[in-house]
Design an enzyme around this catalytic site. Sequence first.
Site, short mmCIF file in Angstrom:
data_model
loop_
_atom_site.label_atom_id
_atom_site.label_comp_id
_atom_site.label_asym_id
_atom_site.label_seq_id
_atom_site.Cartn_x
_atom_site.Cartn_y
_atom_site.Cartn_z
NE ARG A 43 -4.86 6.98 -0.90
CZ ARG A 43 -5.93 7.34 -1.59
NH1 ARG A 43 -5.96 8.51 -2.20
NH2 ARG A 43 -6.99 6.53 -1.69
CD GLU A 103 -8.87 1.72 -2.05
OE1 GLU A 103 -9.03 0.80 -2.89
OE2 GLU A 103 -8.50 1.50 -0.89
CG HIS A 106 -5.09 2.82 -3.52
ND1 HIS A 106 -4.94 4.04 -2.92
CD2 HIS A 106 -4.66 2.96 -4.81
CE1 HIS A 106 -4.45 4.91 -3.80
NE2 HIS A 106 -4.29 4.27 -4.96
CG ASN A 119 -4.31 6.16 5.14
OD1 ASN A 119 -3.26 5.97 4.53
ND2 ASN A 119 -5.45 5.62 4.74
NE ARG A 131 -3.51 0.09 2.77
CZ ARG A 131 -4.17 0.31 3.91
NH1 ARG A 131 -4.09 -0.56 4.90
NH2 ARG A 131 -4.90 1.39 4.06
CG HIS A 132 -1.21 4.73 -0.12
ND1 HIS A 132 -1.43 5.28 1.14
CD2 HIS A 132 -2.38 4.17 -0.48
CE1 HIS A 132 -2.68 5.07 1.49
NE2 HIS A 132 -3.29 4.38 0.53
O1 G3H Z 1 -10.97 3.70 1.24
C1 G3H Z 1 -11.15 2.52 1.10
C2 G3H Z 1 -10.47 1.44 1.80
O2 G3H Z 1 -9.10 1.33 1.56
C3 G3H Z 1 -11.14 0.17 1.44
O3 G3H Z 1 -11.37 -0.43 2.62
O4 G3H Z 1 -13.22 -1.78 1.69
O5 G3H Z 1 -12.42 -2.07 4.06
O6 G3H Z 1 -13.73 -0.03 3.37
P1 G3H Z 1 -12.77 -1.12 2.94
#
Ligand code: G3H
Length: 227
Positions: A84, A105, A171, A39, A32-33
């Site tokens: 990012r 993402e 992401h 975050n 990941r970044h």
């Molecule tokens: O912003 C999105 C997240 O990196 C994805 O995570 O699918 O658990 O909400 P999630």
Amino acid sequence: MQINNISGYLPGRIVFFLVNCHLTPRPILLTRHGESLDNVRGRIGGDSSLSEAGEVYSRKLASFVEKRLKSERTASIWTSTLQRTILTAYPIIGFPKIQWRALDEINAGVCDGMTYDEVKKNKPEEYESRRKDKLRYRYPRGESYLDVIQRLEPVIIELERQRAPVVVIAHQAVLRSLYAYFADKPLEEVPKIEIPLHTIIEIKMGVTGVEEKRYKLMDAVNPTAEV
Ligand code: G3H
């Protein structure tokens, strides 16, 4: 490879996939970044830059990549089109960098920029529908995990085709999907796979199958950073 009597969409896709596969051993490094400002704030989506900790990770990643790939003749660094990931790749020198929109993402649509608490409070039906079926749930005007998996198909074919190492800086949702493909995880598990920040997952493909190693370069400083 001999191909005979192939017609129709699906057989055509299968042949296309097979002719692009090979067994030359080479590593794929997934990460990941570095921690982003969103975050830190616990916000979904957006296009923020890196926090201080994220910048530290980008430098640690660069020296890891330099050491890990120094004996390789060639390699490439793939990022999404979001800041990012591009900023995380910035300190890596000596390898070509490629931006893929398909690595962006998951699109959180009307929830982009919100925290999970805000989604729960302001869009309780959306929150509940996603909680019930995270794989199939599509954010209004955004995407589902199934959508992300579908748009990753060209990236997967290209990764299969590569003979040199690739570092993929992307992401959480995207890496869950890519990792599930290489680690052969069931579809239903994809949205729950753990892809921690500041950790490199090395996938090695070769004749004996797929091997995996994880390198945690640093801890996530902020407790909400795992969004
Ligand atoms: O912003 C999105 C997240 O990196 C994805 O995570 O699918 O658990 O909400 P999630």
